[in-house]
Design a protein around this motif. Sequence first.
Motif, PDB file in Angstrom:
ATOM      1  N   THR A 163       0.826  -1.210   0.000  1.00  0.00           N
ATOM      2  CA  THR A 163       0.000   0.000   0.000  1.00  0.00           C
ATOM      3  C   THR A 163       0.863   1.264   0.000  1.00  0.00           C
ATOM      4  O   THR A 163       0.348   2.359  -0.245  1.00  0.00           O
ATOM      5  CB  THR A 163      -0.916   0.025   1.222  1.00  0.00           C
ATOM      6  OG1 THR A 163      -0.134  -0.126   2.423  1.00  0.00           O
ATOM      7  CG2 THR A 163      -1.927  -1.114   1.158  1.00  0.00           C
ATOM      8  N   GLU A 164       2.163   1.109   0.294  1.00  0.00           N
ATOM      9  CA  GLU A 164       3.045   2.272   0.242  1.00  0.00           C
ATOM     10  C   GLU A 164       3.344   2.691  -1.184  1.00  0.00           C
ATOM     11  O   GLU A 164       3.882   3.765  -1.423  1.00  0.00           O
ATOM     12  CB  GLU A 164       4.353   1.969   0.983  1.00  0.00           C
ATOM     13  CG  GLU A 164       4.193   1.750   2.478  1.00  0.00           C
ATOM     14  CD  GLU A 164       3.714   3.002   3.192  1.00  0.00           C
ATOM     15  OE1 GLU A 164       4.123   4.106   2.785  1.00  0.00           O
ATOM     16  OE2 GLU A 164       2.915   2.875   4.140  1.00  0.00           O
ATOM     17  N   ASP A 165       3.037   1.808  -2.132  1.00  0.00           N
ATOM     18  CA  ASP A 165       3.255   2.143  -3.542  1.00  0.00           C
ATOM     19  C   ASP A 165       2.208   3.152  -3.980  1.00  0.00           C
ATOM     20  O   ASP A 165       1.186   3.340  -3.326  1.00  0.00           O
ATOM     21  CB  ASP A 165       3.172   0.872  -4.379  1.00  0.00           C
ATOM     22  CG  ASP A 165       3.991   0.968  -5.662  1.00  0.00           C
ATOM     23  OD1 ASP A 165       4.425   2.085  -5.994  1.00  0.00           O
ATOM     24  OD2 ASP A 165       4.188  -0.068  -6.311  1.00  0.00           O
ATOM     25  N   ALA A 166       2.455   3.810  -5.095  1.00  0.00           N
ATOM     26  CA  ALA A 166       1.536   4.841  -5.596  1.00  0.00           C
ATOM     27  C   ALA A 166       1.012   4.441  -6.958  1.00  0.00           C
ATOM     28  O   ALA A 166       1.790   4.083  -7.854  1.00  0.00           O
ATOM     29  CB  ALA A 166       2.235   6.192  -5.681  1.00  0.00           C
ATOM     30  N   ILE A 167      -0.321   4.484  -7.119  1.00  0.00           N
ATOM     31  CA  ILE A 167      -0.926   4.248  -8.428  1.00  0.00           C
ATOM     32  C   ILE A 167      -0.758   5.508  -9.268  1.00  0.00           C
ATOM     33  O   ILE A 167      -1.087   6.608  -8.832  1.00  0.00           O
ATOM     34  CB  ILE A 167      -2.404   3.886  -8.285  1.00  0.00           C
ATOM     35  CG1 ILE A 167      -2.555   2.555  -7.541  1.00  0.00           C
ATOM     36  CG2 ILE A 167      -3.066   3.791  -9.648  1.00  0.00           C
ATOM     37  CD1 ILE A 167      -3.983   2.127  -7.344  1.00  0.00           C
TER      38      ILE A 167
END
Length: 522
Positions: A364-368
Motif C-alpha cells: 500500500t506504500e506504492d503509488a498508483i
Amino acid sequence: MQKIYYSTTALVLLMFNLLSCNVFAQELAQRQPLKPLTGNNNPNTVNSDYPISASQDSLAQRFPYTLDAGDVVSLNIFNVPEYSREYQVLVDGTLNLPLINRVTVAGLTLAEAELLISQEYVSQGLLRDPIVSIDLTIPRPITIAMVGEIRTPGSYSIPFETGGSTGGGSNQASGKKFPTLISALQLGNGINASADIRNLRVERNFKGREYIIPVNLWDFLQNGDLQQNIVLRDGDRIIIPSAQTIDPAEVLRTATANFSANLSLPISISIVGEVNRPGPYTLTGDDVKANNLTDELSFDSNRVINSEQSLAGIPTATRAIKNAGGLTAKADIRNIEVRRTLPSGEDQTIKVNLWEILQTGKFTEDAILQNGDRVFIPMAESIDDSEVRQVAVASFSPNTINVSVIGEVKDPGLKQLPPNVSLQQALLQAGGFNNRRANEATAKLIRLNPNGTVTERMVKIDFSAPLNKENNPPLLNNDIVFIERSGFAVVSDATSQVLDPFAQIIGIIANTALIFERFDNN
C-alpha cells in the motif's frame, strides 16, 4: 359547435372531481419551495431542511421529473378516449393537444402538467371537471457533464438502463430505469487515483435554482450505502474534486471499485533521476515480469480489476521504475516522489518509500500512477552496503547487472549477470583462471560508490566458501573484478622484456646473412 362531455354518472363524478381537486390543491398549498444551497447552509445537505441521508424516494420527491423537449407522455382523460393517447413534447417545450392546441409544459412536473391541461380544457369550455392523468412513456435522453478527477471529463449522453417496472414514477418509465451516478462515472472511464471520493457533488438546476447534492462514495464502498448512488437528471453536473492528501491504502481500495479509472487505458508519464533509462513512457495495466533476465510486458485487455490480488499489473511507481530499467545504485529509495498536476492547475507531491515496502511488505506504500504523472528518484547522500544488496534483488531493480572481469581469466570482458551475483560466479562466467598465468589466491575488487568515490580491496578466493562478505562477496552493478598475474608469470614477462632487444638484434643479423647468401648465389 364545440361539444361539452358529461359522464352518465355525472353527480358521482362531479363529487369525485371536486374532492380530487380539493385534495390536490391542499397538497400544492402545503408544499414548501425548495431552497438553493448557499454559503450559510450546511454543506452536508441539499438545502437547509433536507439531509442527504434521506432515502432515494425522498430525493426523487424533492426533485420530481420535469418535462422538456423530446419527452413522450401518455395523456389519459377519463371517459374521453378520443383525446387520450401519446404525445411528444415538441422542441419549443409544448404539447400539441386536441382542440386547445399547444400547451407549454417545459419545466413542469407531471402533476403540474396534469393540472395545467385540466385547467385549459375547463377554461376554454371544452370539458367540465376532467380527470387528467399523464404518464412518462419515453423520457428524453439524459445529458450530463463530468469534470474534475474523472479519467475522460466532458459532456455525456447516458443511455437508460433496461428493466424495472413501468408507470409514471419519477425514476422509471416504460421499463427503463434512469441512469445513476456510478453508471455515469463508468461511462467517463472512472475516477482518478487522486480523487476525493468523500466529497463528490452533483449540481442540479431545478425550477431555475441551483442545488448541490453531496455524495460520499467512500461510505458506499465501506458500508454499501446505495443512497450515495443517486439517480441523475438531465442537465446534472458531476464535480469530482481532488484529494488534499493521498492515503495509499485508500487509493488501492478504491482501485478495486467498478467506478475507478479504467486502468487498461494507456497513460503518459515521465521518469527522471536515478534510473537506468530515464525519460517519457507510455504505460498500461501491463505487469512487468522477469523472464530470462529480460523485461517482458504482457497484457490481457479483457482483464477486470476486481480485487486487491489483481492489482499486481496496474501502473504503479514501482512498475514504472522497472520499466525504466530499474534503479541505479545511487538512488534514494526512501524519498521517491510522484509529482502530479491536478485539474485545478495545482501541483501535488506523493511520497513513496520503497525501503518501507522492502522491509514490511506493505504494497500500500506504492503509488498508483495516472496520466501526466512525473516520477522523480533523487540521489542518496550515503548508502549502506547491506541496503544496496537488498535493493539489488528487489523487483524494481534491473534484472541484470554489468560486471567487468578482467586480467588473467580465460574469457575476460563485460558480463551481464543476475543481481547480487557472487564473485565466484562472476569468475566462472569468465571461464575461470588462466592456469598458467593467474594468481589464483586473490582477486582485486574495484567498486564505484554512490558518492562517486572508488574503493579497492583484495579478496581471498575460496571456491568452497558460501556467499559472504570476506572471501565470496556479492557483486553490484559496474563492479570490476581484476585477477592479477602469478609470480611465475611476472618473472616470465620480465625476462621476455629483457631478452626482447637481443632477440631483435639476432633476428636482424639472421635476415642480413640470408640476403647476402642469396646475392652470392646470383
